[in-house]
Design a protein around this motif. Structure first.
Motif, PDB file in Angstrom:
ATOM      1  N   UNK A   3       0.823  -1.216   0.000  1.00 55.05           N
ATOM      2  CA  UNK A   3       0.000   0.000   0.000  1.00 55.05           C
ATOM      3  C   UNK A   3       0.853   1.260   0.000  1.00 55.05           C
ATOM      4  N   UNK A   4       1.993   1.224   0.689  1.00 53.32           N
ATOM      5  CA  UNK A   4       2.860   2.406   0.746  1.00 53.32           C
ATOM      6  C   UNK A   4       3.364   2.775  -0.654  1.00 53.32           C
ATOM      7  N   UNK A   5       3.716   1.789  -1.451  1.00 55.97           N
ATOM      8  CA  UNK A   5       4.178   2.047  -2.815  1.00 55.97           C
ATOM      9  C   UNK A   5       3.051   2.657  -3.643  1.00 55.97           C
ATOM     10  N   UNK A   6       1.834   2.175  -3.442  1.00 55.37           N
ATOM     11  CA  UNK A   6       0.701   2.725  -4.183  1.00 55.37           C
ATOM     12  C   UNK A   6       0.418   4.174  -3.777  1.00 55.37           C
ATOM     13  N   UNK A   7       0.629   4.498  -2.501  1.00 51.16           N
ATOM     14  CA  UNK A   7       0.438   5.881  -2.053  1.00 51.16           C
ATOM     15  C   UNK A   7       1.466   6.809  -2.691  1.00 51.16           C
ATOM     16  N   UNK A   8       2.712   6.350  -2.784  1.00 49.01           N
ATOM     17  CA  UNK A   8       3.739   7.185  -3.421  1.00 49.01           C
ATOM     18  C   UNK A   8       3.442   7.347  -4.908  1.00 49.01           C
ATOM     19  N   UNK A   9       2.978   6.274  -5.542  1.00 41.81           N
ATOM     20  CA  UNK A   9       2.594   6.376  -6.958  1.00 41.81           C
ATOM     21  C   UNK A   9       1.447   7.367  -7.134  1.00 41.81           C
ATOM     22  N   UNK A  10       0.462   7.309  -6.246  1.00 35.39           N
ATOM     23  CA  UNK A  10      -0.672   8.229  -6.318  1.00 35.39           C
ATOM     24  C   UNK A  10      -0.204   9.670  -6.147  1.00 35.39           C
ATOM     25  N   UNK A  11       0.744   9.876  -5.243  1.00 33.56           N
ATOM     26  CA  UNK A  11       1.296  11.224  -5.045  1.00 33.56           C
ATOM     27  C   UNK A  11       1.991  11.702  -6.313  1.00 33.56           C
ATOM     28  N   UNK A  12       2.737  10.832  -6.952  1.00 36.10           N
ATOM     29  CA  UNK A  12       3.414  11.179  -8.207  1.00 36.10           C
ATOM     30  C   UNK A  12       2.431  11.502  -9.318  1.00 36.10           C
ATOM     31  N   UNK A  13       1.364  10.720  -9.420  1.00 34.40           N
ATOM     32  CA  UNK A  13       0.349  10.987 -10.442  1.00 34.40           C
ATOM     33  C   UNK A  13      -0.391  12.290 -10.163  1.00 34.40           C
ATOM     34  N   UNK A  14      -0.672  12.556  -8.888  1.00 38.80           N
ATOM     35  CA  UNK A  14      -1.306  13.823  -8.515  1.00 38.80           C
ATOM     36  C   UNK A  14      -0.414  14.996  -8.906  1.00 38.80           C
ATOM     37  N   UNK A  15       0.863  14.897  -8.582  1.00 41.05           N
ATOM     38  CA  UNK A  15       1.812  15.963  -8.922  1.00 41.05           C
ATOM     39  C   UNK A  15       1.866  16.178 -10.431  1.00 41.05           C
ATOM     40  N   UNK A  16       1.882  15.097 -11.173  1.00 43.45           N
ATOM     41  CA  UNK A  16       1.920  15.184 -12.631  1.00 43.45           C
ATOM     42  C   UNK A  16       0.653  15.847 -13.174  1.00 43.45           C
ATOM     43  N   UNK A  17      -0.494  15.454 -12.642  1.00 41.54           N
ATOM     44  CA  UNK A  17      -1.757  16.051 -13.083  1.00 41.54           C
ATOM     45  C   UNK A  17      -1.791  17.547 -12.773  1.00 41.54           C
ATOM     46  N   UNK A  18      -1.242  17.951 -11.636  1.00 39.74           N
ATOM     47  CA  UNK A  18      -1.208  19.367 -11.278  1.00 39.74           C
ATOM     48  C   UNK A  18      -0.323  20.162 -12.239  1.00 39.74           C
ATOM     49  N   UNK A  19       0.789  19.574 -12.669  1.00 34.64           N
ATOM     50  CA  UNK A  19       1.651  20.258 -13.642  1.00 34.64           C
ATOM     51  C   UNK A  19       0.909  20.438 -14.965  1.00 34.64           C
ATOM     52  N   UNK A  20       0.234  19.396 -15.419  1.00 30.06           N
ATOM     53  CA  UNK A  20      -0.535  19.493 -16.665  1.00 30.06           C
ATOM     54  C   UNK A  20      -1.612  20.562 -16.525  1.00 30.06           C
ATOM     55  N   UNK A  21      -2.310  20.570 -15.398  1.00 26.10           N
ATOM     56  CA  UNK A  21      -3.344  21.574 -15.154  1.00 26.10           C
ATOM     57  C   UNK A  21      -2.752  22.986 -15.176  1.00 26.10           C
ATOM     58  N   UNK A  22      -1.592  23.166 -14.568  1.00 29.02           N
ATOM     59  CA  UNK A  22      -0.941  24.484 -14.558  1.00 29.02           C
ATOM     60  C   UNK A  22      -0.624  24.952 -15.979  1.00 29.02           C
ATOM     61  N   UNK A  23      -0.194  24.037 -16.831  1.00 31.40           N
ATOM     62  CA  UNK A  23       0.118  24.407 -18.211  1.00 31.40           C
ATOM     63  C   UNK A  23      -1.127  24.782 -19.009  1.00 31.40           C
ATOM     64  N   UNK A  24      -2.296  24.358 -18.556  1.00 34.13           N
ATOM     65  CA  UNK A  24      -3.541  24.667 -19.260  1.00 34.13           C
ATOM     66  C   UNK A  24      -4.157  25.991 -18.815  1.00 34.13           C
ATOM     67  N   UNK A  25      -3.624  26.616 -17.788  1.00 32.80           N
ATOM     68  CA  UNK A  25      -4.244  27.811 -17.214  1.00 32.80           C
ATOM     69  C   UNK A  25      -3.726  29.072 -17.886  1.00 32.80           C
ATOM     70  N   UNK A  26      -4.608  30.077 -17.969  1.00 37.20           N
ATOM     71  CA  UNK A  26      -4.246  31.358 -18.564  1.00 37.20           C
ATOM     72  C   UNK A  26      -3.998  32.428 -17.508  1.00 37.20           C
ATOM     73  N   UNK A  27      -4.773  32.404 -16.448  1.00 43.32           N
ATOM     74  CA  UNK A  27      -4.675  33.423 -15.403  1.00 43.32           C
ATOM     75  C   UNK A  27      -3.524  33.081 -14.464  1.00 43.32           C
ATOM     76  N   UNK A  28      -2.667  34.053 -14.184  1.00 41.32           N
ATOM     77  CA  UNK A  28      -1.412  33.799 -13.478  1.00 41.32           C
ATOM     78  C   UNK A  28      -1.608  33.404 -12.022  1.00 41.32           C
TER      79      UNK A  28
END
Length: 109
Positions: A3-28
């Motif tokens: 389960x600990x490995x899955x939590x770290x993977x989930x954290x990595x995927x969350x971080x990745x999704x946040x970066x993608x979301x940031x690149x899609x935003x227009x307002x600073x």
């Protein structure tokens, strides 16, 4: 997979999704908020898996994003104040021209 490995993977995927979301935003300001969240998520991910380069990168980016967020908030406030001043000036100018009494004509009325 533990389960600990899955939590770290989930954290990595969350971080990745946040970066993608940031690149899609227009307002600073929202962009910087999301970037800060991604820095925290990636830093946590890096610590959890012992990824020193990831930790170092996001430890450097975190204060930069904080600084840029602060600049964006200040700029937005200054812009809002400037816009309000311009609207007020226009209203006062329109009000002054509307309230002017007509000048007496040649007949002296």
């Amino acid at each position: 997979m533990p389960i600990q490995a899955r939590l770290w993977d989930a954290t990595g995927y969350l971080a990745t999704a946040l970066v993608v979301l940031a690149f899609c935003m227009k307002d600073i300001v929202p962009l910087r908020i999301v970037a800060l969240a991604s820095n925290i998520a990636f830093f946590t991910y890096g610590i959890g898996l012992g990824l020193v380069p990831v930790c170092l990168l996001h430890a450097v980016l975190l204060p930069i994003n904080c600084w840029r967020l602060w600049q964006g908030v200040v700029s937005r406030r200054q812009g809002a104040t400037r816009d309000a001043d311009q609207i007020s000036t226009r209203r006062n100018a329109n009000s002054a021209s509307f309230n002017r009494s007509p000048s007496p004509g040649p007949s002296g009325r």
